[in-house]
Design a protein around this motif. Structure first.
Motif, PDB file in Angstrom:
ATOM      1  N   UNK A  45      36.420 121.551  35.473  1.00 34.18           N
ATOM      2  CA  UNK A  45      37.042 121.571  34.357  1.00 34.18           C
ATOM      3  C   UNK A  45      37.973 120.124  33.932  1.00 34.18           C
ATOM      4  N   UNK A  46      38.415 119.639  34.745  1.00 33.72           N
ATOM      5  CA  UNK A  46      38.836 118.223  34.709  1.00 33.72           C
ATOM      6  C   UNK A  46      38.053 117.049  34.342  1.00 33.72           C
ATOM      7  N   UNK A  47      36.742 117.158  34.541  1.00 33.57           N
ATOM      8  CA  UNK A  47      35.723 116.177  34.108  1.00 33.57           C
ATOM      9  C   UNK A  47      35.514 116.211  32.818  1.00 33.57           C
ATOM     10  N   UNK A  48      36.134 117.127  31.960  1.00 31.77           N
ATOM     11  CA  UNK A  48      36.069 117.249  30.520  1.00 31.77           C
ATOM     12  C   UNK A  48      36.913 115.936  29.776  1.00 31.77           C
ATOM     13  N   UNK A  49      37.965 115.565  30.867  1.00 29.99           N
ATOM     14  CA  UNK A  49      38.657 114.388  29.961  1.00 29.99           C
ATOM     15  C   UNK A  49      37.692 113.175  30.049  1.00 29.99           C
ATOM     16  N   UNK A  50      36.821 112.941  31.082  1.00 26.38           N
ATOM     17  CA  UNK A  50      36.103 111.876  31.320  1.00 26.38           C
ATOM     18  C   UNK A  50      35.157 111.675  30.356  1.00 26.38           C
ATOM     19  N   UNK A  51      34.404 112.879  29.972  1.00 24.38           N
ATOM     20  CA  UNK A  51      33.333 112.982  28.781  1.00 24.38           C
ATOM     21  C   UNK A  51      34.097 112.612  27.411  1.00 24.38           C
ATOM     22  N   UNK A  52      35.245 113.352  27.253  1.00 30.86           N
ATOM     23  CA  UNK A  52      36.115 113.133  26.005  1.00 30.86           C
ATOM     24  C   UNK A  52      36.424 111.437  25.824  1.00 30.86           C
ATOM     25  N   UNK A  53      36.648 110.821  26.611  1.00 31.95           N
ATOM     26  CA  UNK A  53      36.872 109.306  26.532  1.00 31.95           C
ATOM     27  C   UNK A  53      35.856 108.736  26.364  1.00 31.95           C
ATOM     28  N   UNK A  54      34.723 108.961  27.116  1.00 29.42           N
ATOM     29  CA  UNK A  54      33.524 108.504  26.612  1.00 29.42           C
ATOM     30  C   UNK A  54      33.021 108.550  25.253  1.00 29.42           C
ATOM     31  N   UNK A  55      33.150 109.707  24.627  1.00 24.99           N
ATOM     32  CA  UNK A  55      33.094 109.958  23.340  1.00 24.99           C
ATOM     33  C   UNK A  55      33.745 109.344  22.352  1.00 24.99           C
ATOM     34  N   UNK A  56      35.185 109.415  22.692  1.00 30.81           N
ATOM     35  CA  UNK A  56      36.033 108.470  21.722  1.00 30.81           C
ATOM     36  C   UNK A  56      35.691 107.038  21.677  1.00 30.81           C
ATOM     37  N   UNK A  57      34.933 106.398  22.572  1.00 31.91           N
ATOM     38  CA  UNK A  57      34.483 105.129  22.537  1.00 31.91           C
ATOM     39  C   UNK A  57      33.411 104.800  21.580  1.00 31.91           C
ATOM     40  N   UNK A  58      32.924 105.726  20.998  1.00 36.35           N
ATOM     41  CA  UNK A  58      31.765 105.831  20.280  1.00 36.35           C
ATOM     42  C   UNK A  58      30.658 104.946  20.591  1.00 36.35           C
ATOM     43  N   UNK A  59      30.581 104.424  21.653  1.00 42.54           N
ATOM     44  CA  UNK A  59      29.320 103.737  22.156  1.00 42.54           C
ATOM     45  C   UNK A  59      28.659 104.329  23.101  1.00 42.54           C
ATOM     46  N   UNK A  60      28.873 105.295  23.508  1.00 48.45           N
ATOM     47  CA  UNK A  60      28.411 106.101  24.511  1.00 48.45           C
ATOM     48  C   UNK A  60      27.567 107.230  24.436  1.00 48.45           C
ATOM     49  N   UNK A  61      26.312 107.413  24.739  1.00 48.78           N
ATOM     50  CA  UNK A  61      25.520 108.574  24.768  1.00 48.78           C
ATOM     51  C   UNK A  61      25.738 109.247  25.990  1.00 48.78           C
ATOM     52  N   UNK A  62      26.182 110.411  26.216  1.00 47.46           N
ATOM     53  CA  UNK A  62      26.486 111.080  27.305  1.00 47.46           C
ATOM     54  C   UNK A  62      25.502 112.430  27.909  1.00 47.46           C
ATOM     55  N   UNK A 107      26.966 109.576  19.843  1.00 46.04           N
ATOM     56  CA  UNK A 107      27.957 109.141  19.044  1.00 46.04           C
ATOM     57  C   UNK A 107      27.392 109.388  17.592  1.00 46.04           C
ATOM     58  N   UNK A 108      28.099 109.082  16.597  1.00 43.89           N
ATOM     59  CA  UNK A 108      28.006 109.212  15.069  1.00 43.89           C
ATOM     60  C   UNK A 108      26.614 108.428  14.733  1.00 43.89           C
ATOM     61  N   UNK A 109      26.471 107.475  15.274  1.00 43.93           N
ATOM     62  CA  UNK A 109      25.234 106.475  14.966  1.00 43.93           C
ATOM     63  C   UNK A 109      23.848 107.084  15.413  1.00 43.93           C
ATOM     64  N   UNK A 110      23.775 108.085  16.363  1.00 47.96           N
ATOM     65  CA  UNK A 110      22.568 108.585  16.844  1.00 47.96           C
ATOM     66  C   UNK A 110      22.421 110.150  16.754  1.00 47.96           C
ATOM     67  N   UNK A 111      21.375 110.323  16.093  1.00 47.88           N
ATOM     68  CA  UNK A 111      21.310 111.827  16.054  1.00 47.88           C
ATOM     69  C   UNK A 111      19.967 112.464  16.440  1.00 47.88           C
ATOM     70  N   UNK A 112      20.307 113.829  17.100  1.00 43.34           N
ATOM     71  CA  UNK A 112      19.331 114.268  17.991  1.00 43.34           C
ATOM     72  C   UNK A 112      18.008 114.853  17.157  1.00 43.34           C
TER      73      UNK A 112
END
Length: 132
Positions: A45-62, A107-112
């Motif tokens: 569960x603690x890996x959630x914070x890593x994912x959230x930090x990558x998302x907040x950068x807005x430059x990462x596709x996870x 991120x916001x500029x990439x749509x699936x």
């Protein structure tokens, strides 16, 4: 199918469970306009914070790879994925399950793309000018 299907079908929480406002701090790192694809092995569960930090950068596709141990702990996984899903929605990103244990978050500029794919003709199927 599995826990991911149940998560995305029941993504709406009751008003008492879901926060009305979510504070999102954008990280303004000097990334020189580069985007990154980050592969995260989701072990606990603690890996959630890593994912959230990558998302907040807005430059990462996870690409989130869920480990079998976490698939066994369904409530913990469901709670973590709901938290990630809310953050992705707050930044305007997108999230989709690729397989039972792989999730793509953008991120916001990439749509699936979720629609039909066009049929691509091979060169053997196309007519050449000599045939016309």
């Amino acid at each position: 199918m599995g826990i991911l299907d149940n998560l995305f079908k029941s993504a709406r929480l009751s008003a008492s469970q879901e926060p009305r406002y979510m504070e999102v701090e954008w990280s303004k790192e000097a990334a020189d306009g580069k985007s990154f694809i980050r592969v995260v092995n989701f072990n606990e569960y603690t890996d959630t914070d890593v994912v959230l930090n990558y998302l907040r950068d807005r430059n990462n596709i996870v690409i989130l790879k869920i480990k079998p141990r976490l698939l066994q702990e369904k409530m913990e996984l469901k709670r973590a994925l709901k938290r990630i899903q809310r953050t992705a929605a707050a930044i305007g990103g997108d999230m989709a399950g690729l397989k039972e244990d792989v999730i793509l978050i953008t991120p916001p500029d990439v749509t699936i793309w979720r629609g039909e794919h066009p049929v691509v003709q091979t060169s053997a199927q196309m007519s050449t000018p000599a045939e016309l």
